[in-house]
Design an enzyme around this catalytic site. Structure first.
Site, short mmCIF file in Angstrom:
data_model
loop_
_atom_site.label_atom_id
_atom_site.label_comp_id
_atom_site.label_asym_id
_atom_site.label_seq_id
_atom_site.Cartn_x
_atom_site.Cartn_y
_atom_site.Cartn_z
N LYS A 36 0.81 -1.23 0.00
CA LYS A 36 0.00 0.00 0.00
C LYS A 36 0.84 1.28 0.00
O LYS A 36 0.41 2.29 -0.54
CB LYS A 36 -0.95 0.00 1.19
N ARG A 134 -6.18 0.81 17.55
CA ARG A 134 -6.76 0.89 16.22
C ARG A 134 -7.66 -0.35 16.10
O ARG A 134 -8.50 -0.54 16.96
CB ARG A 134 -5.67 0.99 15.13
C1 LIG Z 1 -0.02 -0.91 6.78
C2 LIG Z 1 -0.16 -2.16 7.53
C3 LIG Z 1 0.94 -3.02 7.64
C4 LIG Z 1 2.33 -2.69 7.14
O1 LIG Z 1 2.86 -1.63 7.90
P1 LIG Z 1 4.41 -1.19 7.72
O2 LIG Z 1 4.67 -0.34 8.89
O3 LIG Z 1 4.49 -0.45 6.43
O4 LIG Z 1 5.22 -2.42 7.71
C5 LIG Z 1 0.75 -4.21 8.30
N1 LIG Z 1 -0.46 -4.54 8.83
C6 LIG Z 1 -1.54 -3.73 8.73
C7 LIG Z 1 -2.83 -4.15 9.33
C8 LIG Z 1 -1.42 -2.51 8.07
O5 LIG Z 1 -2.49 -1.71 7.98
#
Ligand SMILES: *Cc1c(COP(=O)(O)O)cnc(C)c1O
Length: 365
Positions: A36, A134
């Site tokens: 993402k 969250r």
């Molecule tokens: C964005 C996200 C990740 C990845 O996060 P990073 O800090 O970029 O490694 C992993 N798990 C969830 C649920 C996320 O929303």
């Protein structure tokens, strides 16, 4: 065309190899690569899908999964929706995601119905909130956790793949042996109570990887979901560089459209800027000021670092960024291109802006 985002696939491959070698120090652990941050860029998706150490490719947006579900599945890997599904997207979720992260039983019921219609079984990772506040069922609320597990286990078209936690992204809570152990214990309790085996206990994102290096990842955590650590080489718990990774995988470039000597202090009554903020200025006399053709639509000013360290970013509006070039040894001219490495926010903006052209460097295509 400028502005453009240079994506160095060789450096990204190096980061992926480095993350894989760390994750593989944990016996039996799997790696989920998160796309993402780079808006599911096709070159990066291909890199992840082709890499032997990647078992899952994940994104928070169903639109992004749609663009690559086929390509990832062709390689025998699974697609994952990271953000809790909306009710309104349930039918697309079961189509494009093999696994989704969930915390609401009403949503899981809908996924079950949609999976039945589609004639498939959808996998669910039940999210537990260990205090970052969250997503996830709050870990102390075991009654709800057990009720949800019990109902999932009765569903015909949903398979409980395991438990997961997300930390740091919102509450900035750092994953530790203590809090992650709670997730493992909960998993063991569920396995015992229902006589099942959970395939996955997913211990978080890029902020958890540092625990492996310290030998502090609790036994039982067997998956990490990695975005920023792979894309930018960042350990996001303490902001250190992950061993074996580089940070300059991505370079944002923009062209100088004006270059003039002007005062450092604006003339006239100061109101609010384009975003409603009242700016503050320091009068340092005359300076050499450049304007580059990129703005807050495509960039985040506090998340971009000039490659020429003598350049100072002064500010910007939607379509302009103003830089101080007074201390530069290079004699810049209108038409020259300035380059910046990026932080997470800067990467996200640049990757998402339709005005930024993406250009690959390296051969790992
Ligand atoms: C964005 C996200 C990740 C990845 O996060 P990073 O800090 O970029 O490694 C992993 N798990 C969830 C649920 C996320 O929303």
């Amino acid at each position: 065309m400028y502005p453009r985002l240079m994506i160095n696939l060789d450096k990204l491959k190096q980061n992926l190899d480095a993350c894989a070698s760390i994750v593989h120090r944990v016996p039996g652990a799997s790696m989920m690569i998160v796309t993402k941050g780079m808006c599911a860029d096709p070159g990066i998706v291909k890199l992840a899908a082709d890499h032997p150490a990647v078992e899952y490719v994940a994104d928070s947006r169903i639109q992004n999964l749609k663009t690559y579900a086929d390509k990832v599945r062709e390689k025998g890997k699974k697609t994952v929706l990271l953000r809790l599904p909306m009710h309104s997207e349930a039918s697309e979720v079961v189509r494009y995601a093999d696994l989704s992260l969930n915390s609401e039983i009403s949503t899981i019921r809908l996924l079950d119905q949609e999976a039945e219609k589609a004639g498939l079984v959808h996998q669910v990772l039940l999210m537990i909130d260990l205090g970052d506040l969250r997503e996830g069922i709050f870990y102390q609320n075991e009654e709800e956790i057990f009720a949800v597990v019990s109902e999932i286990l009765k569903m015909q078209h949903i398979k409980l793949h395991g438990l997961g936690v997300n930390l740091t992204c919102y509450g900035a809570i750092i994953p530790k042996h203590d809090n992650l152990s709670l997730l493992v214990e909960l998993g063991r309790k569920i396995e015992k109570a229902f006589s099942i085996t959970l395939q996955m206990i997913s211990g978080g994102n890029s902020s958890s990887i540092y625990l492996i290096g310290r030998g502090e990842l609790p036994e039982g955590i067997n998956n990490l979901r990695l975005g920023e650590s792979f894309l930018l080489g960042n350990d996001t718990a303490y902001g250190t560089n992950i061993p074996g990774t580089v940070r300059d995988t991505l370079v944002l470039q923009a062209e100088i459209i004006e270059l003039k000597d002007k005062p450092s202090y604006p003339i006239g009554e100061i109101g609010v800027d384009a975003f409603g903020h009242r700016p503050e200025y320091v009068d340092t006399g005359m300076m050499t000021r450049g304007i580059i053709a990129i703005g807050q639509q495509d960039a985040q000013l506090d998340s971009m670092i000039p490659l020429d360290h003598d350049i100072k970013i002064l500010g910007g509006s939607s379509d302009h960024i103003i830089v101080d070039l007074s201390r530069c040894h290079t004699q810049y001219q209108v038409g020259d291109v300035l380059s910046f490495t990026l932080g997470y926010g800067g990467m996200l903006k640049a990757a998402t802006s339709p005005y930024v052209e993406k250009v690959y460097r390296g051969t790992a295509q």
